[in-house]
Every structure is written in structure tokens, then in C-alpha cells.
Design a protein around this motif. Structure first.
Motif, PDB file in Angstrom:
ATOM      1  N   GLY A 161     -58.149 -56.512 -39.516  1.00  0.00           N
ATOM      2  CA  GLY A 161     -59.538 -56.910 -39.629  1.00  0.00           C
ATOM      3  C   GLY A 161     -60.363 -56.352 -38.484  1.00  0.00           C
ATOM      4  O   GLY A 161     -59.814 -55.790 -37.526  1.00  0.00           O
ATOM      5  N   LEU A 162     -61.692 -56.498 -38.586  1.00  0.00           N
ATOM      6  CA  LEU A 162     -62.578 -56.061 -37.508  1.00  0.00           C
ATOM      7  C   LEU A 162     -62.409 -57.000 -36.320  1.00  0.00           C
ATOM      8  O   LEU A 162     -62.481 -58.222 -36.460  1.00  0.00           O
ATOM      9  N   CYS A 163     -62.176 -56.445 -35.150  1.00  0.00           N
ATOM     10  CA  CYS A 163     -61.976 -57.268 -33.954  1.00  0.00           C
ATOM     11  C   CYS A 163     -63.306 -57.899 -33.546  1.00  0.00           C
ATOM     12  O   CYS A 163     -64.297 -57.187 -33.342  1.00  0.00           O
ATOM     13  N   PRO A 164     -63.349 -59.212 -33.395  1.00  0.00           N
ATOM     14  CA  PRO A 164     -64.607 -59.879 -33.025  1.00  0.00           C
ATOM     15  C   PRO A 164     -64.888 -59.842 -31.520  1.00  0.00           C
ATOM     16  O   PRO A 164     -65.925 -60.344 -31.090  1.00  0.00           O
ATOM     17  N   PHE A 165     -63.982 -59.249 -30.747  1.00  0.00           N
ATOM     18  CA  PHE A 165     -64.112 -59.302 -29.292  1.00  0.00           C
ATOM     19  C   PHE A 165     -64.674 -58.013 -28.697  1.00  0.00           C
ATOM     20  O   PHE A 165     -64.761 -57.863 -27.497  1.00  0.00           O
ATOM     21  N   HIS A 166     -65.032 -57.066 -29.559  1.00  0.00           N
ATOM     22  CA  HIS A 166     -65.764 -55.870 -29.131  1.00  0.00           C
ATOM     23  C   HIS A 166     -66.507 -55.329 -30.344  1.00  0.00           C
ATOM     24  O   HIS A 166     -66.311 -55.815 -31.459  1.00  0.00           O
ATOM     25  N   GLY A 167     -67.363 -54.371 -30.171  1.00  0.00           N
ATOM     26  CA  GLY A 167     -68.151 -53.831 -31.276  1.00  0.00           C
ATOM     27  C   GLY A 167     -67.292 -52.983 -32.192  1.00  0.00           C
ATOM     28  O   GLY A 167     -67.385 -51.742 -32.179  1.00  0.00           O
ATOM     29  N   ASP A 168     -66.480 -53.612 -33.004  1.00  0.00           N
ATOM     30  CA  ASP A 168     -65.509 -52.909 -33.845  1.00  0.00           C
ATOM     31  C   ASP A 168     -66.152 -52.484 -35.163  1.00  0.00           C
ATOM     32  O   ASP A 168     -66.777 -53.286 -35.853  1.00  0.00           O
ATOM     33  N   LYS A 169     -65.974 -51.205 -35.519  1.00  0.00           N
ATOM     34  CA  LYS A 169     -66.510 -50.692 -36.787  1.00  0.00           C
ATOM     35  C   LYS A 169     -65.400 -50.346 -37.766  1.00  0.00           C
ATOM     36  O   LYS A 169     -65.610 -50.336 -38.975  1.00  0.00           O
ATOM     37  N   ASN A 170     -64.229 -50.046 -37.238  1.00  0.00           N
ATOM     38  CA  ASN A 170     -63.045 -49.808 -38.073  1.00  0.00           C
ATOM     39  C   ASN A 170     -62.009 -50.869 -37.727  1.00  0.00           C
ATOM     40  O   ASN A 170     -61.791 -51.155 -36.546  1.00  0.00           O
ATOM     41  N   PRO A 171     -61.390 -51.482 -38.728  1.00  0.00           N
ATOM     42  CA  PRO A 171     -60.436 -52.571 -38.448  1.00  0.00           C
ATOM     43  C   PRO A 171     -59.366 -52.160 -37.431  1.00  0.00           C
ATOM     44  O   PRO A 171     -58.545 -51.283 -37.704  1.00  0.00           O
ATOM     45  N   SER A 172     -59.409 -52.780 -36.266  1.00  0.00           N
ATOM     46  CA  SER A 172     -58.449 -52.439 -35.211  1.00  0.00           C
ATOM     47  C   SER A 172     -57.657 -53.647 -34.748  1.00  0.00           C
ATOM     48  O   SER A 172     -56.782 -53.533 -33.894  1.00  0.00           O
ATOM     49  N   LEU A 173     -57.942 -54.832 -35.324  1.00  0.00           N
ATOM     50  CA  LEU A 173     -57.213 -56.038 -34.945  1.00  0.00           C
ATOM     51  C   LEU A 173     -56.096 -56.279 -35.958  1.00  0.00           C
ATOM     52  O   LEU A 173     -56.340 -56.415 -37.160  1.00  0.00           O
ATOM     53  N   SER A 174     -54.868 -56.303 -35.443  1.00  0.00           N
ATOM     54  CA  SER A 174     -53.690 -56.486 -36.284  1.00  0.00           C
ATOM     55  C   SER A 174     -53.137 -57.902 -36.094  1.00  0.00           C
ATOM     56  O   SER A 174     -53.086 -58.407 -34.972  1.00  0.00           O
ATOM     57  N   VAL A 175     -52.727 -58.528 -37.199  1.00  0.00           N
ATOM     58  CA  VAL A 175     -52.132 -59.869 -37.145  1.00  0.00           C
ATOM     59  C   VAL A 175     -50.752 -59.808 -37.783  1.00  0.00           C
ATOM     60  O   VAL A 175     -50.608 -59.382 -38.927  1.00  0.00           O
ATOM     61  N   ASN A 176     -49.745 -60.204 -37.026  1.00  0.00           N
ATOM     62  CA  ASN A 176     -48.366 -60.188 -37.514  1.00  0.00           C
ATOM     63  C   ASN A 176     -47.927 -61.618 -37.821  1.00  0.00           C
ATOM     64  O   ASN A 176     -47.821 -62.447 -36.921  1.00  0.00           O
ATOM     65  N   SER A 177     -47.683 -61.888 -39.099  1.00  0.00           N
ATOM     66  CA  SER A 177     -47.351 -63.238 -39.524  1.00  0.00           C
ATOM     67  C   SER A 177     -45.987 -63.688 -39.012  1.00  0.00           C
ATOM     68  O   SER A 177     -45.795 -64.858 -38.677  1.00  0.00           O
TER      69      SER A 177
ATOM     70  N   PHE B 292     -56.005 -53.005 -31.064  1.00  0.00           N
ATOM     71  CA  PHE B 292     -55.513 -51.751 -30.511  1.00  0.00           C
ATOM     72  C   PHE B 292     -56.626 -50.914 -29.880  1.00  0.00           C
ATOM     73  O   PHE B 292     -56.385 -49.791 -29.452  1.00  0.00           O
ATOM     74  N   VAL B 293     -57.827 -51.492 -29.790  1.00  0.00           N
ATOM     75  CA  VAL B 293     -58.932 -50.808 -29.103  1.00  0.00           C
ATOM     76  C   VAL B 293     -59.243 -51.505 -27.778  1.00  0.00           C
ATOM     77  O   VAL B 293     -59.156 -50.913 -26.706  1.00  0.00           O
ATOM     78  N   CYS B 294     -59.578 -52.790 -27.842  1.00  0.00           N
ATOM     79  CA  CYS B 294     -59.941 -53.500 -26.600  1.00  0.00           C
ATOM     80  C   CYS B 294     -58.731 -54.132 -25.916  1.00  0.00           C
ATOM     81  O   CYS B 294     -58.826 -54.564 -24.763  1.00  0.00           O
ATOM     82  N   GLY B 295     -57.606 -54.220 -26.628  1.00  0.00           N
ATOM     83  CA  GLY B 295     -56.384 -54.731 -26.008  1.00  0.00           C
ATOM     84  C   GLY B 295     -56.225 -56.233 -26.046  1.00  0.00           C
ATOM     85  O   GLY B 295     -55.211 -56.762 -25.592  1.00  0.00           O
ATOM     86  N   GLU B 296     -57.212 -56.954 -26.595  1.00  0.00           N
ATOM     87  CA  GLU B 296     -57.096 -58.416 -26.658  1.00  0.00           C
ATOM     88  C   GLU B 296     -55.917 -58.792 -27.545  1.00  0.00           C
ATOM     89  O   GLU B 296     -55.710 -58.216 -28.614  1.00  0.00           O
ATOM     90  N   SER B 297     -55.128 -59.776 -27.105  1.00  0.00           N
ATOM     91  CA  SER B 297     -53.942 -60.161 -27.869  1.00  0.00           C
ATOM     92  C   SER B 297     -53.563 -61.593 -27.534  1.00  0.00           C
ATOM     93  O   SER B 297     -54.038 -62.172 -26.559  1.00  0.00           O
ATOM     94  N   GLY B 298     -52.686 -62.158 -28.352  1.00  0.00           N
ATOM     95  CA  GLY B 298     -52.206 -63.502 -28.072  1.00  0.00           C
ATOM     96  C   GLY B 298     -51.825 -64.243 -29.337  1.00  0.00           C
ATOM     97  O   GLY B 298     -51.635 -63.643 -30.402  1.00  0.00           O
ATOM     98  N   ASN B 299     -51.743 -65.564 -29.228  1.00  0.00           N
ATOM     99  CA  ASN B 299     -51.367 -66.390 -30.378  1.00  0.00           C
ATOM    100  C   ASN B 299     -52.610 -66.993 -31.036  1.00  0.00           C
ATOM    101  O   ASN B 299     -53.751 -66.681 -30.656  1.00  0.00           O
ATOM    102  N   ALA B 300     -52.380 -67.862 -32.013  1.00  0.00           N
ATOM    103  CA  ALA B 300     -53.496 -68.441 -32.767  1.00  0.00           C
ATOM    104  C   ALA B 300     -54.415 -69.268 -31.882  1.00  0.00           C
ATOM    105  O   ALA B 300     -55.646 -69.253 -32.046  1.00  0.00           O
TER     106      ALA B 300
END
Length: 655
Positions: free
Chosen positions: A40-56, A64-72
Motif C-alpha cells: 500500500g501507499l506509505c502514510p509516513f512520507h509522500g508516497d506515490k507508488n506503493p512502497s509499504l509492505s505488510v507481511n501477515s 522500502f522508501v522511508c524505512g519506517e517499520s514495526g508491528n501493528a
């Protein structure tokens, strides 16, 4: 860790283990599945192409752009700009995941005083950060940029400025809305009493009952706990001639610097096997500027056991790379920390000494390009190699001084860093620096190890009883002419797990060890032959200690094993490793003696009741009078054991 904190930790982990992170994050952003992950589009930077990955499966998100990561929890906390506990409450409401444990946890936290302190600190953090960017403070921003910080890092760490107002009440006036400075209609939830500010370390109260800001005319660095709550601040003097360069928030209900590691909240601990440890905030920023995230700093004190245990919560982290200041104080601090880490069974590496004209990595980065500094950081050596370089490089040392310093290095090998895998290389380097042969170094080590062994032997042998308990691996089972007990059991893994949990307690508590020997000494539940053998050996050595009025604990067990190992026809490496794993486990989860004894009694009771049930099955299966008579006698014995154990358990419950 006290019981309440341990229960809180379990409650949080239970929630994270049982919720679907994809379902949670879908409440805030759109996600589409591609391959095994959702994007999905990362809400933590001005993302225009989906760069936020969620692993169930792994229950983590990463941009993978701004580097923000963590749990729910971290996602909701950051997305909604709410505190850690409010984020948990929101997730519980979204997922409808409610248990008595999580309800109790939330009820104790959401309206607690510490939550109010977090909220107050969040406001202070916002005010300090905003103030830094006021046009009147352009010189302060320029100062930070000259210190190798970037605008992105300043924003990421929410660095701010406490101004030098004439009355020293800049923050105080805003947070208390003194004289309606923020307006008569100021939201009540954003207004705090003077005493609340004092208790949270944001204000001072002098003998004349006058209030003032705790921080003024200092750069402000917010300090976060591992859950991303602002728990305090560090104020750095703008003038390098200032006697006190840094002042921290005083100890409060939520801020105890001996429990905190700076930057520990700012990277995903689950993806690293190692962590860099540096001395100060500026070193952390220097590492981050070079793209290294897995770096922490202590809070201006020597490392504490609480800080080490904070790291050890993450089992994948198995080594620490020390990179302290490049001076004598840094050398002493490196030795102190290395020794503490070895005592906690953590591998240690050290960034090799570099150009002495630079005090630390921060200074090095100011005068050199990124690649040059990365080469320095990546030159990581063993602790013994580090000692050789620091203690034996001086060409003016006399032979006597070389021998004395070599002995000190060898004492570190023996006491802390003895590792057969690296010993040969370490001794080769030490021989090169000292001009003492490897054989002579080895002889010294063996001599000292034997001396230590004799001291341990003497301490144990001087106890008031003689070792008389015979070695028995094949301890007899119930005296019934039928199949072995384990063959009758239905491979109930739960009881194997209970037995393993029990043996962790048997190895640390004399009372539980005695209770086990009295009630279950003859039977084991393990289908794993090796594990059953370890347990049998452990009970043998525990009984030796008990018979000689010596406490049963891991240290004494290791000592008696070393003393008696020559009597065995095979190495006891598996037993030693099991005991060391118990030491590591209880370093991570410190012992509450009362709860440990209660847990041990409960486990013994469960296993005794299970044994009695299995004996009854034997009677039914065999269907013969001899077996019945034998069972009736043994059953009476077990009834008595169960009554005694229930009585002990009830008394413990009553306190």
C-alpha cells in the motif's frame, strides 16, 4: 522484571501473536496482495507508488522508501499520533480481540498517571521541536546542521530547542496556560498543573515557591522508550565551554535512565543479529547519517543489567559491537561493558582503534567522507585483539610492563572471553605483541584454570557431608511387571513441555528440587531420549548438592559437574548447555522467588496426578490381581503425595 511488568509484556505479546496485522492496517490504508505480501501507499512520507509492505506471517510492516517499520501497535501509534497504550486499545476495538489479561492490562494503563505523563511529554516535545524552527532561532538550527545532522534526522528524532526566555518559564507558561497565554478556551486536556510539570521533570520549584522551566537555552533531544513513548529529554548546551554539556530529565515515574537505551525504539530489532553500542546521542546520529540503524547509546552511565536485558529480549540478537570514544575513558568503558556482556553470554566485538586525533565517530565523520568512516566502523575485532592493540602497542614498554599487561589480558581470557573457537587466533596475536610464545601463554591459561577448579573443589568438599550418592542413569521405574510407564503414555506432548518447564525451576531452586526428588524421582515423561538423559543427570547432581547442604542453583550445578565429570564415561556437554540456557532464560526473565516456587509446586502436582492416572490405566489394561494389589499400595502413596502438594499450593496462594 517485576510480576506486573512481566504480565504486561505477556499481554502485549499475546495480542500481537493473535491479531492479523493486515486486517488492522487495512482500517487506515488500502492494501493489495502481491505475492506473499500486501502492499500500500506509505502514510509516513509522500508516497506515490506503493512502497509499504505488510507481511501477515511475520506480523510486521516495512516501507522500502522511508524505512519506517514495526508491528501493528507501532503502525497505529504513528498513524493516529497516539500513545502506545491508546494504540493497543484501538487495536482491541478494531479486532474485537478481548481477553481477561488484555482487559486488565488496559484498565490499569489507559487512565493511569504514567499515560498522562506521556501525553504531557508529547506536548512538550511538539513545542520544543516547533520552537527550533522559529525564525528567531535560525542560528540554533544552523548549529545542528553544522554538527552533521540533516533536516530529515532533526525531524525524525523530533529534536527541538528550549529558549532562553527572560523569566525561564517558556514551556511552563504554555503547558499551564498561565495568564491564558494560549487562550481562555484552551482544551482542558492540553493544560497541566504546575505540580504535574514538576513531577514529570519539566519544571523546577525553588524555595520561594517560584516555578521555572527545567530546560532553557539548550538543544532538546527527546528520549523514547522501546514502545515509542516520550519518557524524558536530554538538553545539550550550545556553548562547548559549559561545564555540564548534557542534562537529562530527573528520575520520574516513567523515566529511569538506567532502564533506557537511546534509539532502541527506532529500528526493527527482529531483523538484526547484532547491535552497535556507542556512547552518545551524536554518535547515534552519525551512524544514522551513514545508513546504520541498529545502533544504541546508554544514557550517560555505564551499562546496567536492565539495559542488557532489554537487548536480550530479542533472541535473534546474539552479539554486540562496541564503538566507544577513542580515548582512555572509552577504553575503560569498553572493558567494563565487554565483561558485563560476557557474563550475560553475549558475544562481543569491538571497532578497532583508529586515528587518535579523533575522539569519536561523530568527530571522524565531520572531517572524512562517509566511505572512510564506514571502513573504520567495519573493522571489527575480538575483545582480546582490542586489548592487545590498546595495551601492548606502546614501543616504550619495558619487558616487565609487557609481562604484567599480558597477564591482565590473559586474565580477561580466562574470566570472560575464553572461547576455544577464537582462542588460537587471539593467542597468536597476543604472542606477536608480547613476544611470549603461544605455548607459554597456553600453559599460563591451563595453570590458572586448574587453580580455579581446585578452589571450587575445595569449597564443595569442605561441606559437612561426603559425596556418597551413587551414579545411576537407569533409575528404576514403578515396580510393576508390565510395559515401561512411557510406553503406556499417549505421547502427550503437553506433559513433556510441563516437565521441561519444571526442570528450569529444579535447576535454580533447592526447595523445588527436593520436592521433585521426593515425589517424581523415578519417572520421566520425555520421548526425547537425549533430553531424558539430561534430566536424569541433572537430578543426580542436584541430589549431591542437597545431600551436602549446598544450594541447588546453576552456578553450583556447573561446579559439581566439573568436579565429578571424570567419573562419567561420556562428556556432559548437553547437560552443561542446558544449564547455561537456564541461566540465559532467567537473565532475560528475572526470578520472583514466590511465583517461581508456586509454579514449580503446580507443575509437580500436575505430573504426579498424571502418573497416578497412568498407573490406573496399567491396572485396567493388565486386568490381573497382582497388578491390582501393587496398584492399590502405590495409589495410596500417590493419594498422600497429592494431598500434601495441594496443601502446599493452597498455602502459597494464601500468601
Amino acid at each position: 522484571m517485576d510480576d506486573s511488568k512481566q504480565q504486561s509484556s505477556y499481554a502485549i505479546q499475546d495480542l500481537l501473536n493473535n491479531i492479523d496485522i493486515v486486517s488492522v492496517i487495512k482500517n487506515y490504508i488500502n492494501l493489495s496482495k502481491k505475492g506473499q505480501n500486501y502492499w500500500g501507499l506509505c502514510p509516513f512520507h509522500g508516497d506515490k507508488n506503493p512502497s509499504l509492505s505488510v507481511n501477515s506471517n511475520k506480523k510486521v510492516f516495512k516501507c522500502f522508501v522511508c524505512g519506517e517499520s514495526g508491528n501493528a501497535i507501532k503502525f497505529v501509534q504513528k498513524f493516529k499520533k497516539i500513545n502506545f497504550y491508546q494504540a493497543i486499545k484501538e487495536i482491541v476495538e478494531i479486532t474485537n480481540y478481548k481477553t481477561s489479561v488484555i482487559d486488565k492490562f488496559l484498565n490499569s494503563k489507559i487512565n493511569s498517571n504514567e499515560i498522562k505523563m506521556y501525553d504531557m511529554n508529547n506536548q512538550a516535545c511538539f513545542i520544543y521541536h516547533r520552537t527550533l524552527f522559529n525564525s528567531s532561532n535560525a542560528d540554533k538550527l544552523k548549529y545542528l546542521l553544522s554538527r552533521n545532522l540533516t533536516q530529515d534526522l532533526i525531524n525524525e528524532y523530533k529534536i527541538g530547542y528550549a529558549p532562553n526566555s527572560s523569566d525561564k518559564k517558556y514551556l511552563f507558561s504554555i503547558l499551564t496556560n498561565e495568564d491564558n497565554i494560549m487562550g481562555e478556551d484552551r482544551d482542558a486536556s492540553l493544560v497541566w498543573s504546575p505540580i504535574q510539570l514538576v513531577n514529570n521533570g519539566l519544571a523546577n520549584l525553588n524555595d520561594n515557591n517560584e516555578y521555572s522551566d527545567f530546560f532553557w537555552n539548550r538543544i532538546i533531544i527527546p528520549i523514547f522508550d522501546e514502545h515509542n513513548n516520550v519518557i524524558g529529554f536530554s538538553g545539550r548546551a550550545l556553548n562547548n565551554d559549559e561545564k555540564i554539556k548534557y542534562i537529562n530529565t530527573k528520575t520520574t515515574e516513567i523515566f529511569k535512565k538506567e532502564n533506557v537505551l537511546f534509539n532502541f525504539n527506532n529500528f526493527d530489532k527482529s531483523i538484526y543479529e547484532e547491535i552497535f553500542v556507542v556512547e552518545g546521542y551524536m554518535d547515534v546520529f552519525a551512524f544514522r547519517k551513514m545508513g546504520i540503524k541498529n545502533v544504541v547509546a546508554s544514557m550517560g552511565t555505564s551499562f546496567t543489567s536492565n539495559q542488557i536485558n532489554l537487548i536480550k529480549k530479542y533472541k535473534n540478537i546474539n552479539s554486540i559491537i562496541i564503538c566507544f570514544d577513542n580515548d582512555e575513558a572509552g577504553f575503560k568503558a569498553t572493558i567494563e561493558l565487554a565483561q558485563k556482556l560476557y557474563n550475560h553470554n553475549i558475544k562481543v566485538f569491538v571497532v578497532a582503534p583508529y586515528d587518535k586525533s579523533y575522539k569519536d565517530i561523530d568527530e571522524l565523520l565531520k572531517s572524512n567522507d562517509k566511505n572512510t568512516v564506514l571502513e573504520v566502523i567495519n573493522n571489527q575485532i575480538s575483545f582480546i585483539s582490542y586489548l592487545c592493540i590498546k595495551m601492548l602497542s606502546d614501543k616504550s614498554l619495558t619487558n616487565k610492563e609487557i609481562v604484567l599487561r599480558t597477564k591482565k589480558i590473559l586474565d580477561n581470557v580466562i574470566s570472560y572471553s575464553y572461547d576455544e573457537l577464537t582462542l588460537d587466533n587471539d593467542l597468536l596475536l597476543l604472542s606477536k605483541f608480547s613476544s611470549i610464545s603461544v605455548d607459554a601463554l597456553n600453559q599460563y591459561i591451563k595453570k590458572e584454570l586448574n587453580k580455579n577448579k581446585k578452589e571450587v573443589d575445595s569449597n564443595i568438599k569442605n561441606s559437612n557431608k561426603y559425596f556418597s550418592f551413587p551414579i545411576e542413569y537407569n533409575i528404576p521405574r514403578l515396580n510393576i511387571k508390565t510395559k515401561p510407564l512411557k510406553e503406556i503414555l499417549n505421547e502427550e506432548k503437553s506433559f513433556e513441555v510441563k516437565e521441561k518447564d519444571l526442570f528450569k525451576i529444579v535447576a535454580i531452586n533447592t526447595y523445588i528440587a527436593e520436592l521433585f526428588i521426593k515425589n517424581i524421582y523415578h519417572s520421566y515423561f520425555q520421548s526425547d531420549i537425549k533430553l531424558k538423559q539430561i534430566f536424569t543427570e541433572l537430578i543426580y547432581f542436584a541430589k549431591i548438592l542437597i545431600d551436602n547442604s549446598i544450594d541447588v542453583n546453576p552456578e553450583n550445578l556447573l561446579s559439581i559437574i566439573k568436579l565429578k565429570e571424570d567419573e562419567f564415561d561420556k562428556p556432559l556437554n548437553e547437560l552443561v548447555d542446558f544449564i547455561k540456557s537456564i541461566i540465559a532464560y532467567y537473565n532475560k526473565y528475572p526470578i520472583n522467588n514466590k511465583s517461581i516456587i508456586y509454579q514449580g509446586v503446580s507443575l509437580i502436582l500436575d505430573l504426579v496426578m498424571k502418573i497416578q492416572q497412568e498407573i490406573q490405566k496399567i491396572v485396567i489394561r493388565e486386568n490381573c490381581e497382582n497388578v491390582y494389589d501393587e496398584y492399590r499400595n502405590i495409589s495410596n502413596q500417590y493419594d498422600k503425595k497429592i494431598k500434601e502438594l495441594l496443601s502446599i499450593k493452597n498455602n502459597l496462594q494464601k500468601g
